[in-house]
Design a protein around this motif. Structure first.
Motif, short mmCIF file in Angstrom:
data_model
loop_
_atom_site.label_atom_id
_atom_site.label_comp_id
_atom_site.label_asym_id
_atom_site.label_seq_id
_atom_site.Cartn_x
_atom_site.Cartn_y
_atom_site.Cartn_z
N VAL A 244 -9.47 -7.88 -11.00
CA VAL A 244 -8.22 -8.60 -10.83
C VAL A 244 -8.34 -9.64 -9.74
O VAL A 244 -9.37 -9.78 -9.11
N GLU A 245 -7.26 -10.33 -9.44
CA GLU A 245 -7.29 -11.48 -8.57
C GLU A 245 -6.61 -11.34 -7.22
O GLU A 245 -6.56 -12.30 -6.49
N PHE A 246 -5.97 -10.22 -6.90
CA PHE A 246 -5.47 -10.08 -5.54
C PHE A 246 -6.67 -10.02 -4.61
O PHE A 246 -7.75 -9.57 -5.00
N ALA A 247 -6.53 -10.47 -3.40
CA ALA A 247 -7.65 -10.44 -2.47
C ALA A 247 -7.28 -9.58 -1.28
O ALA A 247 -6.29 -9.87 -0.63
N PRO A 248 -8.01 -8.53 -0.97
CA PRO A 248 -9.09 -8.01 -1.81
C PRO A 248 -8.55 -7.42 -3.10
O PRO A 248 -7.36 -7.09 -3.20
N SER A 249 -9.42 -7.28 -4.06
CA SER A 249 -8.98 -6.87 -5.39
C SER A 249 -8.46 -5.43 -5.41
O SER A 249 -8.78 -4.62 -4.56
N ALA A 250 -7.63 -5.18 -6.39
CA ALA A 250 -7.12 -3.84 -6.67
C ALA A 250 -7.11 -3.68 -8.18
O ALA A 250 -6.95 -4.66 -8.90
N LYS A 251 -7.32 -2.47 -8.67
CA LYS A 251 -7.38 -2.27 -10.11
C LYS A 251 -6.89 -0.89 -10.50
O LYS A 251 -6.83 0.02 -9.68
N TRP A 252 -6.50 -0.75 -11.76
CA TRP A 252 -6.10 0.55 -12.30
C TRP A 252 -7.35 1.38 -12.55
O TRP A 252 -8.35 0.87 -13.03
N MET A 253 -7.28 2.67 -12.26
CA MET A 253 -8.41 3.56 -12.49
C MET A 253 -8.31 4.24 -13.86
O MET A 253 -9.23 4.95 -14.25
N ALA A 254 -7.23 4.04 -14.55
CA ALA A 254 -6.99 4.67 -15.84
C ALA A 254 -6.07 3.74 -16.63
O ALA A 254 -5.64 2.70 -16.12
N PRO A 255 -5.72 4.09 -17.85
CA PRO A 255 -4.76 3.26 -18.58
C PRO A 255 -3.46 3.09 -17.79
O PRO A 255 -3.05 3.98 -17.06
N GLN B 111 0.83 -1.19 0.00
CA GLN B 111 0.00 0.00 0.00
C GLN B 111 0.86 1.24 0.00
O GLN B 111 1.79 1.38 0.80
N ALA B 112 0.56 2.15 -0.91
CA ALA B 112 1.19 3.47 -0.95
C ALA B 112 0.34 4.40 -0.10
O ALA B 112 -0.89 4.36 -0.15
N LYS B 113 0.96 5.24 0.65
CA LYS B 113 0.25 6.17 1.52
C LYS B 113 0.03 7.50 0.79
O LYS B 113 0.51 8.54 1.20
N VAL B 114 -0.71 7.43 -0.31
CA VAL B 114 -1.03 8.64 -1.06
C VAL B 114 -2.53 8.77 -1.10
O VAL B 114 -3.26 7.81 -1.33
N PRO B 115 -3.07 9.97 -0.83
CA PRO B 115 -4.52 10.14 -0.83
C PRO B 115 -5.07 10.21 -2.25
O PRO B 115 -4.51 10.88 -3.11
N LEU B 116 -6.13 9.47 -2.52
CA LEU B 116 -6.80 9.54 -3.81
C LEU B 116 -8.18 10.15 -3.69
O LEU B 116 -8.82 10.39 -4.69
N GLY B 117 -8.65 10.35 -2.47
CA GLY B 117 -9.97 10.92 -2.29
C GLY B 117 -11.04 9.86 -2.26
O GLY B 117 -10.88 8.76 -2.78
N SER B 118 -12.17 10.19 -1.70
CA SER B 118 -13.24 9.21 -1.55
C SER B 118 -14.15 9.15 -2.78
O SER B 118 -14.94 8.23 -2.91
N SER B 119 -14.05 10.09 -3.69
CA SER B 119 -14.94 10.09 -4.85
C SER B 119 -14.37 9.33 -6.04
O SER B 119 -15.06 9.07 -7.01
N ALA B 120 -13.10 8.94 -5.99
CA ALA B 120 -12.48 8.21 -7.10
C ALA B 120 -13.10 6.82 -7.19
O ALA B 120 -13.28 6.15 -6.20
N GLN B 121 -13.44 6.42 -8.39
CA GLN B 121 -14.02 5.10 -8.63
C GLN B 121 -13.22 4.37 -9.67
O GLN B 121 -12.90 4.91 -10.71
N ALA B 122 -12.90 3.13 -9.41
CA ALA B 122 -12.15 2.31 -10.35
C ALA B 122 -13.12 1.69 -11.35
O ALA B 122 -14.23 1.31 -11.01
N SER B 123 -12.70 1.59 -12.58
CA SER B 123 -13.52 1.00 -13.63
C SER B 123 -13.73 -0.49 -13.35
O SER B 123 -12.81 -1.20 -12.98
N THR B 124 -14.95 -0.99 -13.58
CA THR B 124 -15.24 -2.40 -13.32
C THR B 124 -14.61 -3.31 -14.36
O THR B 124 -14.51 -4.51 -14.14
N LYS B 125 -14.17 -2.78 -15.50
CA LYS B 125 -13.59 -3.66 -16.51
C LYS B 125 -12.19 -4.12 -16.15
O LYS B 125 -11.65 -4.99 -16.80
N PHE B 126 -11.60 -3.57 -15.09
CA PHE B 126 -10.25 -3.95 -14.68
C PHE B 126 -10.28 -4.82 -13.43
O PHE B 126 -9.55 -4.59 -12.50
#
Length: 189
Positions: free
Chosen positions: A35-46, A18-33
Motif C-alpha cells: 500500500v501507499e501510506f508511509a510507512p506502509s501498512a497492510k491487511w494480514m488477511a482478507p 495506531q491501535a494499541k492492540v498486541p499482534l505479536g512479533s511472529s505475525a507477518q503481513a502478506s506481500t501482495k497487499f
C-alpha cells in the motif's frame, strides 16, 4: 459509541491511527497487499466488513440489498486489479467508527470494519477511518470503517464512485496527485 470526530482536515477524507492492540512479533503481513501510506501498512488477511443500513438516505432506504451488492461490486474492482480479498460478514447494528474504552490506552477501535451512514461536514461524501497495529516491525491494518454522508450520496452510481475510492483508503492507499486516478484527492477530486 465513543468519539466520532466532527472536525476534518481541509484536504482529506480519511485518517489512519495506531491501535494499541498486541499482534505479536511472529505475525507477518502478506506481500501482495502493498500500500501507499508511509510507512506502509497492510491487511494480514482478507478484509472482513459489515454493513449498517441505519440513517441511509431516503432515496436509498428501500434498497438495502442493492446497496450491499454495490458495495461488494465496488470492492471487487480492487480485487480484480490487485488480488486483494474481501469478505462481507453481513449486517450489523454497530455504527461505523465505534471506539471502545481501553483502560491503558484510551479509546480503541472495536475490531469490526463497518460501512454505514452518518452526517458529516457538508463537503464530504464519506470519511474512512483506518487503524493499524504493530506486527513485529510491520504495520498491520486491523480495522477500517467508512462513514457515508446521507446528504451527499443519494444514488447507486454515486455510491459506486465514492466507495471505489473509499475502499482504496480501507486498503491503506492515500491520495494520488493524478487527477484521473481513482484515488485522486482534494483539491483534484
Amino acid at each position: 459509541r465513543v468519539g466520532l470526530p466532527r472536525t476534518y482536515p481541509v484536504f482529506g477524507d480519511h485518517s489512519m491511527q495506531q491501535a494499541k492492540v498486541p499482534l505479536g512479533s511472529s505475525a507477518q503481513a502478506s506481500t501482495k497487499f502493498q500500500v501507499e501510506f508511509a510507512p506502509s501498512a497492510k491487511w494480514m488477511a482478507p478484509v472482513r466488513w459489515k454493513y449498517n443500513h441505519d440513517n441511509a438516505p431516503q432515496e436509498l432506504a428501500g434498497f438495502k440489498a442493492a446497496i450491499i451488492a454495490q458495495l461488494q461490486a465496488s470492492f471487487d474492482k480492487w480485487s480484480s486489479q490487485c488480488a486483494v480479498v474481501h469478505q462481507y460478514d453481513g449486517e450489523t447494528t454497530t455504527p461505523p467508527n465505534t471506539l471502545v474504552p481501553a483502560a491503558t490506552y484510551g479509546n480503541q477501535p472495536d475490531g469490526a470494519s463497518v460501512v454505514g451512514w452518518d452526517a458529516l461536514a457538508p463537503a464530504y461524501g464519506a470519511w474512512t477511518y483506518v487503524w493499524f497495529a504493530m506486527a513485529g516491525t510491520q504495520r498491520a491494518l486491523v480495522d477500517a470503517d467508512v462513514v457515508l454522508n446521507p446528504a451527499n450520496v443519494r444514488t447507486l452510481a454515486e455510491l459506486d464512485r465514492l466507495m471505489t475510492h473509499e475502499w482504496g483508503h480501507v486498503l491503506g492507499l492515500s491520495h494520488s496527485n493524478l487527477q484521473s486516478a481513482v484515488m485522486a484527492g482534494p483539491p483534484l477530486t
